[in-house]
Design a protein around this motif. Structure first.
Motif, PDB file in Angstrom:
ATOM      1  N   GLU A 106       4.001 -13.700  -8.402  1.00  0.00           N
ATOM      2  CA  GLU A 106       4.641 -12.627  -8.228  1.00  0.00           C
ATOM      3  C   GLU A 106       4.094 -11.852  -6.785  1.00  0.00           C
ATOM      4  OE1 GLU A 106       4.194  -9.700 -11.368  1.00  0.00           O
ATOM      5  OE2 GLU A 106       5.833 -10.952 -12.815  1.00  0.00           O
ATOM      6  N   GLY A 107       2.796 -12.442  -6.613  1.00  0.00           N
ATOM      7  CA  GLY A 107       2.348 -12.041  -5.914  1.00  0.00           C
ATOM      8  C   GLY A 107       2.899 -12.850  -4.596  1.00  0.00           C
ATOM      9  N   LEU A 108       2.926 -14.208  -4.781  1.00  0.00           N
ATOM     10  CA  LEU A 108       3.717 -15.214  -3.806  1.00  0.00           C
ATOM     11  C   LEU A 108       5.084 -14.917  -2.804  1.00  0.00           C
ATOM     12  CD1 LEU A 108       3.305 -17.989  -2.129  1.00  0.00           C
ATOM     13  CD2 LEU A 108       4.829 -18.548  -4.340  1.00  0.00           C
ATOM     14  N   ILE A 109       5.620 -14.335  -4.535  1.00  0.00           N
ATOM     15  CA  ILE A 109       6.696 -13.783  -3.992  1.00  0.00           C
ATOM     16  C   ILE A 109       6.534 -12.465  -3.100  1.00  0.00           C
ATOM     17  CG2 ILE A 109       9.478 -12.482  -4.502  1.00  0.00           C
ATOM     18  CD1 ILE A 109       9.075 -14.505  -6.853  1.00  0.00           C
ATOM     19  N   LEU A 110       5.974 -11.572  -3.262  1.00  0.00           N
ATOM     20  CA  LEU A 110       5.823 -10.772  -2.150  1.00  0.00           C
ATOM     21  C   LEU A 110       5.033 -10.657  -1.099  1.00  0.00           C
ATOM     22  CD1 LEU A 110       5.644  -7.345  -1.632  1.00  0.00           C
ATOM     23  CD2 LEU A 110       3.045  -7.270  -2.772  1.00  0.00           C
ATOM     24  N   CYS A 111       4.249 -11.409  -0.712  1.00  0.00           N
ATOM     25  CA  CYS A 111       3.779 -12.375   0.539  1.00  0.00           C
ATOM     26  C   CYS A 111       4.865 -12.834   1.441  1.00  0.00           C
ATOM     27  CB  CYS A 111       2.687 -13.174  -0.106  1.00  0.00           C
ATOM     28  SG  CYS A 111       1.341 -12.572  -0.277  1.00  0.00           S
TER      29      CYS A 111
END
Length: 127
Positions: A106-111
């Motif tokens: 999820e953090g990768l998608i937000l980044c």
């Protein structure tokens, strides 16, 4: 090399890597389902994951290659609209998937969403 070209190439490569990872996980899950003799018929459900896979690969290639076509004002406007559109898509995906993929993914998608917005800003400011 300008900042927008270097960010565009890096972000395009990262998006292609994410797309290939998604395709690998999809193929692995599909083959495990067949190996374990899953009785669910999901032949019609394969179109959405394949569309997502090809969309990610295409978006990554356009991001990487499009950063070199920023010489004219029209090219900058089209590329800015593309960056904002992909950034919004990743942001909506992040909001939909909260709590389902784990913090890392999820953090990768937000980044990725934030980086696409940054790339759009760099294109508008001609950096």
């Amino acid at each position: 090399m300008s900042k927008s070209k270097s960010v565009g190439m890096g972000l395009g490569a990262l998006t292609v890597i994410v797309g290939l990872g998604y395709g690998l996980v999809f193929a692995l899950g599909r083959s495990l389902g067949k190996a374990l003799s899953s009785s669910i018929d999901n032949s019609a459900a394969d179109t959405l994951p394949l569309a997502i896979f090809f969309s990610l690969i295409t978006a990554g290639l356009i991001t990487g290659a499009g950063s070199y076509g920023l010489s004219g004002n029209g090219g900058r406007k089209v590329y800015f609209a593309f960056c904002v559109l992909v950034g919004v898509c990743f942001l909506v995906s992040f909001l939909i998937l909260i709590g389902s993929l784990g913090e890392l993914y999820e953090g990768l998608i937000l980044c990725l969403s934030i980086l696409y917005f940054l790339l759009g800003y760099l294109v508008v400011k001609k950096l």
